[in-house]
Design an enzyme around this catalytic site. Structure first.
Site, PDB file in Angstrom:
ATOM      1  CG  ASN A   1      -1.829  -1.166   1.260  1.00 11.31           C
ATOM      2  OD1 ASN A   1      -2.720  -1.257   0.428  1.00 11.31           O
ATOM      3  ND2 ASN A   1      -1.621  -2.091   2.194  1.00 11.31           N
TER       4      ASN A   1
ATOM      5  CD  GLU B   1       6.486  14.324  -7.297  1.00  9.59           C
ATOM      6  OE1 GLU B   1       5.454  14.855  -6.859  1.00  9.59           O
ATOM      7  OE2 GLU B   1       7.563  14.310  -6.658  1.00  9.59           O
TER       8      GLU B   1
ATOM      9  CB  SER C   1       5.935  16.427   0.897  1.00  9.70           C
ATOM     10  OG  SER C   1       6.522  16.314   2.167  1.00  9.70           O
ATOM     11  CB  SER C   2       9.697  16.273  -2.349  1.00  5.00           C
ATOM     12  OG  SER C   2       9.463  17.617  -1.980  1.00  5.00           O
TER      13      SER C   2
END
Length: 153
Positions: free
Chosen positions: A32, A91, A37-38
């Site tokens: 799952n 991304e 965030s990054s």
């Protein structure tokens, strides 16, 4: 912190099936995924994706795109910059866009994020997945956040 960078692509009879097949091709189809965030911690280590426990809750940054237009060239790109203080992930995706332009866009964005935080980049990695749609296709590129709870022992 440990991460793995994975990419996958595949076709399927529906958009959902194509996406699921691309996740499986990347090695993350049986877990799952929780989009985060990054941000990465200081001195993050990149390693190969280990076997993950089926059904695990797995944090990731996910770049994905699916198309059912025959002949479309679809691409997913992920860029990772790691510094001593922290790291950043970006991304991007594209349909019928030059993969090198998408990689350049991802690199620009991740360099900007690090510069904005005044962090020097030690490592910069850009990975991508592309395919030409035959029927219904999906591509994914992802940073998977690893911990002992999700790795098969």
């Amino acid at each position: 912190m440990k991460i793995a960078i994975v990419c996958g692509k595949d076709e399927g009879p529906t958009k959902l099936n194509a996406f699921d097949n691309a996740l499986s091709d990347a090695g993350i189809g049986d877990v799952n995924l929780i989009k985060v965030s990054s941000m990465l911690s200081a001195n993050t280590v990149i390693q190969e994706l280990p076997k993950l426990k089926a059904g695990s809750m797995v944090n990731c940054v996910l770049s994905e795109i699916t198309s059912d237009v025959q002949g479309d060239e679809i691409s997913a790109v992920i860029a990772v910059a790691i510094g001593d203080e922290l790291g950043c992930v970006v991304e991007t995706t594209g349909i019928n866009k030059d993969i090198n332009d998408l990689k350049d866009e991802a690199e620009f964005m991740v360099r900007y994020m690090m510069e904005k935080r005044d962090v020097k980049i030690k490592d910069l990695i850009i990975k991508s997945s592309s395919t030409t749609v035959k029927n219904i296709a999906s591509v994914v590129a992802s940073v998977v956040y690893l911990n002992d709870d999700i790795v098969e022992g």
